[in-house]
Design an enzyme around this catalytic site. Structure first.
Site, PDB file in Angstrom:
ATOM      1  N   GLU A   1       0.718  -1.233   0.072  1.00  7.41           N
ATOM      2  CA  GLU A   1       0.129  -0.043  -0.026  1.00  7.41           C
ATOM      3  C   GLU A   1       0.884   1.226  -0.089  1.00  7.41           C
ATOM      4  OE1 GLU A   1      -3.290   2.390   0.176  1.00  7.41           O
ATOM      5  OE2 GLU A   1      -3.127   0.452  -0.496  1.00  7.41           O
ATOM      6  N   ILE A  45      17.593   2.304   1.527  1.00  8.23           N
ATOM      7  CA  ILE A  45      16.377   2.034   2.812  1.00  8.23           C
ATOM      8  C   ILE A  45      15.174   1.555   2.114  1.00  8.23           C
ATOM      9  CG2 ILE A  45      15.114   3.342   4.521  1.00  8.23           C
ATOM     10  CD1 ILE A  45      17.486   5.291   4.983  1.00  8.23           C
ATOM     11  N   TYR A  54      11.315   0.754  -8.893  1.00  6.87           N
ATOM     12  CA  TYR A  54      10.698  -0.918  -8.862  1.00  6.87           C
ATOM     13  C   TYR A  54      11.059  -1.592  -9.899  1.00  6.87           C
ATOM     14  CZ  TYR A  54       7.537   1.025  -5.150  1.00  6.87           C
ATOM     15  OH  TYR A  54       7.045   1.388  -3.928  1.00  6.87           O
TER      16      TYR A  54
END
Length: 169
Positions: free
Chosen positions: A89, A102, A137
């Site tokens: 989410e 991170i 991503y």
């Protein structure tokens, strides 16, 4: 800043006041500052006080300053075609802590859990305007399922089983 002194851990209820603040930071970053309608009390109720928590959360904690610098909210979903899956989410890292792995470490923590739970995929939605995030991503082997990755306000992105296994290593 000490970027080597970051710990990824499962969130606890006391973290939700900081997670709620980061959710607002994320919304502002996405040019939707008035969109969040949730506060830390609702996050605690839904994620920690419920018999069936609605979500799970990892946080990134800077140990030298004792502050949370990022979070990832996710939850289990189910595909009638493929089986167990997860949905990411939120993934957020404070601006001054970005580009220090991170975010990828938060994704890896979710991937390890997904791998251990035999999930076939991790899905997420991504605003089309977030081209750096799409690159992030893609670098982690996620696939943009939106036609050509363009033409919509939101992109539908997926980590397939192979990408999950690689991230979980």
């Amino acid at each position: 800043m000490d970027f080597n002194n970051i710990r990824i851990r499962k969130a606890v209820s006391n973290d939700m006041i900081y997670v709620a603040a980061m959710i607002k930071e994320l919304a502002a970053f996405e040019n939707l500052p008035d969109a969040p309608q949730i506060d830390h009390k609702k996050l605690i109720e839904d994620g920690f006080e419920s018999k069936k928590p609605a979500f799970k959360c990892f946080v990134a904690e800077c140990l030298s300053t004792n502050t949370l610098v990022g979070h990832a909210i996710y939850f289990p979903i189910y595909s009638s075609w493929e089986g167990r899956s997860m949905f990411l989410e939120d993934l957020f890292v404070k601006r001054e802590y970005r580009n220090h792995h991170i975010g990828s470490n938060l994704i890896k923590a979710i991937a390890k859990e997904a791998f251990n739970e035999n999930c076939i995929r991790i899905d997420l939605h991504l605003l089309s305007s977030e081209s750096p995030a799409r690159g992030f991503y893609k670098k982690l082997n996620a696939v943009n399922l939106t036609k050509n990755g363009e033409g919509s306000d939101w992109n539908y992105v997926r980590f397939r089983k192979e990408a999950i296994a690689k991230l979980a290593e």
